[in-house]
Write an enzyme that holds these catalytic residues in place. Structure first.
Site, PDB file in Angstrom:
ATOM      1  N   HIS A  18       3.729 -10.730 -27.332  1.00 47.23           N
ATOM      2  CA  HIS A  18       2.556 -11.598 -27.398  1.00 47.23           C
ATOM      3  C   HIS A  18       1.776 -11.536 -26.084  1.00 47.23           C
ATOM      4  O   HIS A  18       0.548 -11.432 -26.075  1.00 47.23           O
ATOM      5  CB  HIS A  18       2.984 -13.047 -27.662  1.00 47.23           C
ATOM      6  N   HIS A  67      11.155 -16.388 -25.180  1.00 46.75           N
ATOM      7  CA  HIS A  67      11.223 -15.453 -24.062  1.00 46.75           C
ATOM      8  C   HIS A  67      11.650 -16.173 -22.790  1.00 46.75           C
ATOM      9  O   HIS A  67      11.400 -17.368 -22.610  1.00 46.75           O
ATOM     10  CB  HIS A  67       9.859 -14.790 -23.823  1.00 46.75           C
TER      11      HIS A  67
END
Length: 335
Positions: free
Chosen positions: A186, A240
């Site tokens: 992303h 993440h």
């Protein structure tokens, strides 16, 4: 000073076809007149883009490396599983379609197909190269996500083999996705697309013209701020680690810069508002114009002495022929 910068940006937008050095002729390079030729000249580049798309699909479907995950390592991987704040389908919208919309707005004002074509081509290269590099690194590294524990053991019951490695009994798709933490896709895509847009805007509004309009920098930093917020959301959602987001941002921004510099001068350059191809086309046009002007076929033919008109102040007569009445009057000093 900030309001003055915004005013200068508005004035620039209103006068893109009139002000500035080496400005674009609005009717010179349109999609209709030059688009087909430009696309043919870059046919190989578009083929490379298709190849990158194919590679990206293969990498996405490839299983990542399942690295060793021991019991003691699980202490940092027990964050809860959450949905994405920024869904994956939204990434192409703001990282690709939004910059393209901005490119189209500038094309509507300037009618420069070189700018439109190269900005779109550069953006797609930036995003796809970043995507290929990101997924290749993801698969090679295989770092577990912060929520890996619940992907591996959805019922909370831990199972390990004789070497102490995990024996996951969760969904295969969740386990596969759980080994794709580094770097953040992303974030890398966001910085690739929005970083390219930031560079594009900085060149168009001449953000580094030395006049000190800080408001222009606000326009330049806005896409980068959006990309940063996307990266922060990846940490907040426990998809993440912060190192993944940091690496993804650097990767996307570096690739975007390289791709932008392939088609456009640096934003701080005097010619940063246009692509290299436009200036090359204008130079070729001037060269051809000068060649035609100096061609023997268009040289002025010398006529008999009876048609010679003396210069003013008693200078030697100058031969001319087939002059229009206006040119004759100018030569005689009547106009």
């Amino acid at each position: 000073m900030a309001w003055g910068g915004l005013f200068s940006f508005a004035k620039f937008w209103a006068s893109t076809q009139q002000g500035g050095r080496r400005q674009v002729d609005s009717a010179a390079h349109t999609i209709k007149s030059h688009g087909a030729t430009l696309a043919r000249n870059h046919f190989q580049d578009w083929l490379i883009l298709l190849l990158l798309i194919l590679i990206e699909v293969v990498l996405y479907l490839t299983h990542p490396f399942y690295r060793f995950v021991g019991r003691d390592m699980m202490e940092d991987l027990k964050y809860p599983m959450k949905d994405n704040t920024v869904p994956i389908w939204a990434v192409p919208l703001y990282a690709i379609l939004l910059p393209m919309a901005v490119f189209l707005l500038f094309y509507m004002r300037r009618r420069d197909v070189y700018d439109l074509h190269h900005s779109i081509l550069g953006l797609l290269f930036a995003v796809l190269i970043t995507g290929v590099m990101t997924d290749a690194i993801k698969n090679a590294v295989g770092r577990p996500r912060p929520d890996f524990f619940w992907r591996c053991f959805p019922d909370g019951v831990e199972v390990y083999d004789k070497w102490g490695d995990v024996v996951c009994h969760g969904k295969d798709s969740d386990i596969k996705e759980g080994h794709k933490s580094f770097p953040s896709g992303h974030t890398s895509w966001s910085f690739a697309g929005l970083g390219f847009l930031s560079l594009y805007l900085s060149g168009k509004i001449k953000a580094f013209d030395g006049r000190g309009h800080v408001a222009k920098l606000c326009i330049v930093f806005l896409p980068l701020l959006a990309a940063c917020l996307v990266g922060i959301s990846r940490v907040d959602d426990y998809w993440h680690h912060w190192q993944d987001v940091f690496a993804g941002g650097i990767l996307g921004l570096v690739v975007a810069t390289f791709c932008y510099m392939q088609f456009f001068p640096p934003p701080y350059s005097n010619d940063g508002w246009g692509p290299y191809a436009y200036f090359q086309a204008m130079e070729e046009s001037r060269t051809n114009s000068n060649a035609n002007r100096n061609s023997p076929a268009v040289q002025t033919m010398e006529v008999p002495a009876v048609n010679q008109v003396p210069r003013r102040n008693g200078d030697a007569p100058t031969p001319f022929s087939y002059l229009s009445p206006t040119l004759e009057a100018m030569e005689l000093g009547l106009k």
